[in-house]
Each structure stands twice: as C-alpha cells, then as structure tokens.
Scaffold this motif. Structure first.
Motif, PDB file in Angstrom:
ATOM      1  N   TYR A 238       0.847  -1.181   0.000  1.00 43.89           N
ATOM      2  CA  TYR A 238       0.000   0.000   0.000  1.00 43.89           C
ATOM      3  C   TYR A 238       0.886   1.235   0.000  1.00 43.89           C
ATOM      4  O   TYR A 238       2.069   1.181   0.369  1.00 43.89           O
ATOM      5  N   SER A 239       0.301   2.357  -0.411  1.00 44.10           N
ATOM      6  CA  SER A 239       1.032   3.629  -0.388  1.00 44.10           C
ATOM      7  C   SER A 239       0.146   4.663   0.279  1.00 44.10           C
ATOM      8  O   SER A 239      -1.091   4.610   0.184  1.00 44.10           O
ATOM      9  N   ILE A 240       0.767   5.620   0.958  1.00 49.98           N
ATOM     10  CA  ILE A 240       0.050   6.631   1.732  1.00 49.98           C
ATOM     11  C   ILE A 240       0.230   7.998   1.065  1.00 49.98           C
ATOM     12  O   ILE A 240       1.351   8.397   0.766  1.00 49.98           O
ATOM     13  N   LYS A 241      -0.872   8.689   0.852  1.00 52.48           N
ATOM     14  CA  LYS A 241      -0.833  10.048   0.301  1.00 52.48           C
ATOM     15  C   LYS A 241      -1.162  11.024   1.426  1.00 52.48           C
ATOM     16  O   LYS A 241      -2.238  10.980   2.025  1.00 52.48           O
ATOM     17  N   LEU A 242      -0.223  11.895   1.748  1.00 55.97           N
ATOM     18  CA  LEU A 242      -0.432  12.889   2.796  1.00 55.97           C
ATOM     19  C   LEU A 242      -1.188  14.100   2.255  1.00 55.97           C
ATOM     20  O   LEU A 242      -1.137  14.397   1.063  1.00 55.97           O
ATOM     21  N   LYS A 243      -1.872  14.794   3.143  1.00 54.75           N
ATOM     22  CA  LYS A 243      -2.585  16.004   2.751  1.00 54.75           C
ATOM     23  C   LYS A 243      -1.606  17.151   2.529  1.00 54.75           C
ATOM     24  O   LYS A 243      -0.553  17.187   3.157  1.00 54.75           O
ATOM     25  N   GLY A 244      -2.000  18.095   1.661  1.00 58.68           N
ATOM     26  CA  GLY A 244      -1.159  19.273   1.464  1.00 58.68           C
ATOM     27  C   GLY A 244      -0.199  19.126   0.308  1.00 58.68           C
ATOM     28  O   GLY A 244      -0.115  18.132  -0.379  1.00 58.68           O
TER      29      GLY A 244
END
Length: 244
Positions: A238-244
């Motif tokens: 899985y990959s995580i997309k941060l806000k901003g």
C-alpha cells in the motif's frame, strides 16, 4: 385366631419425625425470608446491549425471592434473543444474581427500505431502526436491502463478503471504521473515523487485506502528518498520500 398386632410408633421415632419436619419448615421459612430477596443484579460481558435490556431479557425484577428464580429457564429465555449467543446466570447469596452475557455482535449497519438494520455474523439481521443509530460499527453504503426483518438473513454476496471481512478484523480496527462503500464492487473504499480513505480495489480481495487494514489502523493513529488517502488496491502493499 389371634388378631393382627398393631404397629405402634415409638416415642423416639415420633420425636425424630417431628424434628425432621421442624427442620424442613425452618428451612422453608428461612428461604422465604426477606433476607433472600433480589436486591442487586450484576451484569458482565455486555457491550452493545444496555443493562436495562439485559434485565428485560432475563425477565427478573427486584424483590423476587432468590430461591424461586428458575436459573435454567432464565438462561434459555435469554438465548432465544438473536442478539445473545449465550448467557450464564447464577445466584450470589444472599441478595444478588450475576448475569454473564456473550453477545452476538453487530458487524455493520445496512440501509433498508424502511430505515437501517444491524447485521451480524452470517448476514443475520439483529435489530432494525427507523433512524441511524449510534452504534460503533461501520455502515455498508452503496447498496440497499429490502423486505428484511429481525431474524432474516441477508442474501447479497457483496454484503456478505464485507461482513466476513469485518468479522475477521480485530475489534479495535472495526471500531475505527466508519463506512465501507461498495457502490463499485471493483473499487471498494473503506473510510476510517477521521475521514481517511482506504482504496481497497476489488471486493473479492478484501479478506486478503485483513493484515493491511489492521496495520493501517495502527499507523494512522501514530501518524504525525494528516493523511489524505491510502492506496491498498494491490495485494501485499500500500502507499500513503499525505494532505497538502
């Protein structure tokens, strides 16, 4: 011919008999005394069922004599409720009963033609509500069921796949999920409380992603930066997309 001799009860035997009767009467009087009336009900193991509801299911009321309570009947009556897997009831003298409840927990909320349903293991409908109840289980959105009532089973493969997935998650993770959207069964989205999206891909792959879901639950709690979404469409990663 001699007349048959009458059997005469000896004085000692009569005294003994009266003694036994007296003891028996004393026990009855003692058992029916106000000392043994129900004053306290201790309930353990309930998470979803309020204590008032457990007492209602048990059918016991304060002031009943403890000896006159039919414990086996109480346990059988409680087990007839679909929300109770089993119940253990015991007397605690002089004035208490303890009820240990093993619940059949809801796994998800379903939208139906007249409100909302609580669905549990095996797709069994556990309860029905006119409005959305404050129950700490996620709602399965993107699908609506019809003509289902308490005790019925959900006949929908996609819903049952999600229920099996939720049933196998640890409870800490399940409690942190707010919604499973299956509008597109090829692109299932799981929402965590706080708004983080988990893009899970095909509905058929959900059960392969139990460890990923639980791992993400821990990781999101510890994250130092706000997370927008997690892409877990591919098995094993899985990959995580941060806000901003």
């Amino acid at each position: 011919m001699e007349a048959p001799r009458r059997k005469i009860i000896s004085k000692r035997a009569l005294v003994g008999l009266l003694g036994v009767v007296s003891v028996f009467l004393i026990i009855i009087i003692f058992a029916l005394s106000p000392v043994f009336v129900l004053k306290h009900i201790k309930i353990h193991g309930n998470y979803y069922l309020p204590e008032e509801e457990v007492c209602r299911l048990a059918g016991v009321t304060m002031g009943e004599n403890l000896f006159q309570l039919k414990i086996d009947d109480i346990m059988q009556t409680m087990a007839k409720d679909i929300r109770v897997e089993r119940a253990i009831v015991k007397r605690v003298f002089p004035d208490t009963i303890e009820i240990q409840v093993v619940e059949r927990p809801p796994l998800a909320i379903l939208q139906c033609d007249y409100g909302y349903l609580e669905a549990g293991r095996g797709g069994i409908v556990l309860a029905a509500h006119r409005t959305l109840s404050n129950i700490p289980v996620p709602i399965i959105s993107g699908v609506e069921v019809k003509d289902l009532f308490v005790g019925d089973s959900v006949d929908n493969d996609h819903i049952n796949t999600v229920l099996n997935y939720l049933d196998k998650l640890d409870w800490e993770t399940t409690a942190n999920l707010s919604e499973i959207n299956i509008t597109d069964p090829e692109n299932v989205i799981v929402y965590m409380r706080g708004g983080v999206q988990l893009k899970m891909g095909e509905i058929s792959s959900l059960e392969k992603k139990l460890e990923i879901t639980e791992s993400l639950n821990r990781e999101i709690k510890q994250a130092k930066h706000p997370i927008d979404y997690v892409d877990a469409r591919f098995d094993g990663s899985y990959s995580i997309k941060l806000k901003g």
